[in-house]
Motif scaffolding. Structure first.
Motif, short mmCIF file in Angstrom:
data_model
loop_
_atom_site.label_atom_id
_atom_site.label_comp_id
_atom_site.label_asym_id
_atom_site.label_seq_id
_atom_site.Cartn_x
_atom_site.Cartn_y
_atom_site.Cartn_z
N SER A 221 9.65 -24.70 -15.33
CA SER A 221 8.16 -25.14 -14.99
C SER A 221 7.96 -26.55 -14.97
N GLN A 222 9.19 -27.28 -15.66
CA GLN A 222 9.10 -28.75 -15.38
C GLN A 222 9.55 -29.26 -14.38
N ILE A 223 10.25 -28.56 -13.52
CA ILE A 223 10.86 -28.94 -12.16
C ILE A 223 9.40 -29.30 -11.10
N ARG A 224 9.22 -30.50 -10.90
CA ARG A 224 8.20 -31.03 -10.01
C ARG A 224 8.42 -30.76 -8.75
N SER A 225 9.59 -31.00 -8.29
CA SER A 225 9.97 -30.64 -6.82
C SER A 225 11.13 -30.57 -6.51
N VAL A 226 11.45 -29.82 -5.29
CA VAL A 226 12.58 -29.67 -4.93
C VAL A 226 12.71 -30.02 -3.32
N TYR A 227 13.60 -30.74 -2.82
CA TYR A 227 13.69 -31.10 -1.19
C TYR A 227 15.16 -30.97 -0.89
N VAL A 228 15.31 -30.76 0.46
CA VAL A 228 16.85 -30.63 1.11
C VAL A 228 16.53 -31.39 2.10
N TYR A 229 17.32 -32.38 2.39
CA TYR A 229 17.41 -33.49 3.44
C TYR A 229 19.04 -33.40 4.28
N HIS A 230 18.62 -33.38 5.28
CA HIS A 230 19.97 -33.99 6.26
C HIS A 230 20.42 -35.16 5.83
N ASN A 231 21.70 -35.58 6.03
CA ASN A 231 22.04 -36.89 5.76
C ASN A 231 21.37 -38.12 6.62
N ASN A 232 20.89 -37.47 7.78
CA ASN A 232 20.11 -38.46 8.73
C ASN A 232 18.74 -38.88 8.16
N GLY A 233 18.19 -38.26 7.06
CA GLY A 233 16.78 -38.46 6.57
C GLY A 233 15.77 -37.26 7.01
N GLU A 234 16.37 -36.34 7.98
CA GLU A 234 15.43 -35.30 8.23
C GLU A 234 15.08 -34.29 7.07
N LEU A 235 13.73 -34.05 7.00
CA LEU A 235 13.53 -32.84 5.42
C LEU A 235 13.71 -31.56 6.50
N LEU A 236 14.63 -30.90 5.38
CA LEU A 236 14.96 -29.64 5.79
C LEU A 236 14.20 -28.30 5.35
N ALA A 237 13.85 -28.59 4.27
CA ALA A 237 13.19 -27.54 3.38
C ALA A 237 12.20 -28.18 2.13
N GLY A 238 11.71 -27.55 1.24
CA GLY A 238 11.33 -28.04 0.06
C GLY A 238 9.92 -28.48 0.00
N GLY A 239 9.69 -28.73 -1.40
CA GLY A 239 8.23 -29.25 -1.56
C GLY A 239 7.87 -29.69 -2.96
N MET A 240 6.83 -29.69 -3.34
CA MET A 240 6.45 -30.01 -4.46
C MET A 240 5.63 -28.72 -5.29
N ARG A 241 5.76 -28.72 -6.61
CA ARG A 241 5.00 -27.43 -7.33
C ARG A 241 3.61 -27.73 -7.06
N ASP A 242 2.76 -26.63 -6.85
CA ASP A 242 1.46 -27.07 -6.51
C ASP A 242 0.46 -27.62 -7.31
N GLU A 243 0.82 -27.77 -8.57
CA GLU A 243 -0.07 -28.33 -9.60
C GLU A 243 0.25 -29.94 -9.66
N VAL A 244 1.35 -30.31 -9.07
CA VAL A 244 1.97 -31.56 -9.24
C VAL A 244 1.72 -32.61 -8.29
N MET A 245 1.43 -33.96 -8.47
CA MET A 245 0.86 -35.02 -7.46
C MET A 245 2.03 -35.84 -7.53
N SER A 246 2.54 -36.25 -6.16
CA SER A 246 3.74 -37.20 -5.81
C SER A 246 3.03 -38.43 -6.50
N LEU A 247 4.42 -38.84 -7.44
CA LEU A 247 4.19 -40.44 -7.90
C LEU A 247 4.65 -41.43 -6.68
N LEU A 248 5.08 -41.29 -5.61
CA LEU A 248 5.43 -42.17 -4.67
C LEU A 248 4.59 -42.13 -3.44
N PRO A 249 3.96 -43.26 -2.85
CA PRO A 249 3.31 -43.09 -1.54
C PRO A 249 4.29 -42.70 -0.39
N GLN A 250 3.93 -42.06 0.34
CA GLN A 250 4.98 -41.57 1.77
C GLN A 250 5.76 -42.58 1.89
#
Length: 118
Positions: free
Chosen positions: A15-44
């Motif tokens: 439950s302490q895992i906040r987010s999981v993302y998979v990125y292609h090495n060109n920077g494209e987001l392939l999958a993932g996201g944040m846990r529902d109750e968690v807010m991002s610490l970084l601006p986009q």
């Protein structure tokens, strides 16, 4: 590889895992996201820069593979979050964010086992 399923399985490990993302090495987001109750610490825009820097560091590490062997993961602990990056086949990486209080060694081993199965 079903990246969405892999991300869901990793989020389900702890439950302490906040987010999981998979990125292609060109920077494209392939999958993932944040846990529902968690807010991002970084601006986009900072998140985008951070991911590009993460991908660049993995490409740089690959230059050492002939000498040190293949990299398994990289862990960075900040004051507010731990961030672990795992290389995947097919030119992709998993980026996992978790709370600083989590015992990361156990989670890393479980994630490595999941990656092996995929």
């Amino acid at each position: 590889m079903n990246y969405s399923k892999l991300c869901s399985l990793i989020l389900g490990l702890e439950s302490q895992i906040r987010s999981v993302y998979v990125y292609h090495n060109n920077g494209e987001l392939l999958a993932g996201g944040m846990r529902d109750e968690v807010m991002s610490l970084l601006p986009q825009d900072e998140l985008t820069k951070s991911i590009h820097n993460t991908l660049l560091r993995w490409k740089t590490r690959e230059l050492l593979y002939p000498f040190l062997g293949t990299g398994k993961y990289s862990l960075t602990e900040y004051e507010k979050v731990k961030r672990i990056t795992f290389p995947l086949k097919n030119f992709a990486v998993i980026v996992v964010g978790m709370e600083t209080t989590v015992h990361h060694n156990i989670i890393i081993e479980k994630i490595l086992q999941l990656i092996e199965k995929f």
